[in-house]
Design a protein around this motif. Sequence first.
Motif, PDB file in Angstrom:
ATOM      1  N   TYR A  84     -16.309  25.976  70.425  1.00 46.52           N
ATOM      2  CA  TYR A  84     -16.617  27.470  70.862  1.00 46.52           C
ATOM      3  C   TYR A  84     -15.900  28.659  70.800  1.00 46.52           C
ATOM      4  CZ  TYR A  84     -19.611  24.412  73.926  1.00 46.52           C
ATOM      5  OH  TYR A  84     -20.506  23.670  74.213  1.00 46.52           O
TER       6      TYR A  84
ATOM      7  N   ARG B  40     -26.522  22.765  74.391  1.00 50.86           N
ATOM      8  CA  ARG B  40     -25.239  22.868  75.009  1.00 50.86           C
ATOM      9  C   ARG B  40     -24.501  24.421  74.846  1.00 50.86           C
ATOM     10  NH1 ARG B  40     -23.167  17.825  77.096  1.00 50.86           N
ATOM     11  NH2 ARG B  40     -21.220  18.675  77.706  1.00 50.86           N
TER      12      ARG B  40
ATOM     13  N   ARG C  81     -24.077  27.730  77.044  1.00 50.29           N
ATOM     14  CA  ARG C  81     -22.681  28.378  77.318  1.00 50.29           C
ATOM     15  C   ARG C  81     -22.845  29.877  77.097  1.00 50.29           C
ATOM     16  NH1 ARG C  81     -16.959  26.559  76.845  1.00 50.29           N
ATOM     17  NH2 ARG C  81     -16.077  28.303  76.303  1.00 50.29           N
TER      18      ARG C  81
END
Length: 148
Positions: free
Chosen positions: A69, A108, A112
């Motif tokens: 990320y 996912r 997020r």
Amino acid sequence: MILRTATRQDLPAVIALLTDEDEVTDPATVQVDEAYARAFAAVDTDARNELLVLDEGDGTVLGCLQLTYIPGLGRRGEERALIEAVRVRADRRGGGLGRDLLTRAVERARGRGCTLVQLTSHKRRTEAHRFYASLGFARSHDGFKLPL
């Protein structure tokens, strides 16, 4: 199939997938040296990184990827996700595992709050490029690398 965070015990299977993508390597034959152990520990303890494995349900690792990320000021401060080291075991390709793995990873990232998922793939992996395109990934940039 279970998508889960890799554990230290999965490291030989992950290394086997990354080392030889065209053959099935028995994880029991893989030597986990200090460099691999150090790299795994760095990923495992970093909240912005996930090493994910696709588990057949009995602990057998059939696929893996790393999801990172990335915060940034581009795109008005929106977070993006980078997918790397995508592999599915050679004898299990073509049955939808890769699609399942990537679809779950994208979900996912979306969960997020990421607004973009990006990945790179070596130019020689033309079948992988067709696969990524089938999932909606578009060629939008040329990538450059500088070995240090």
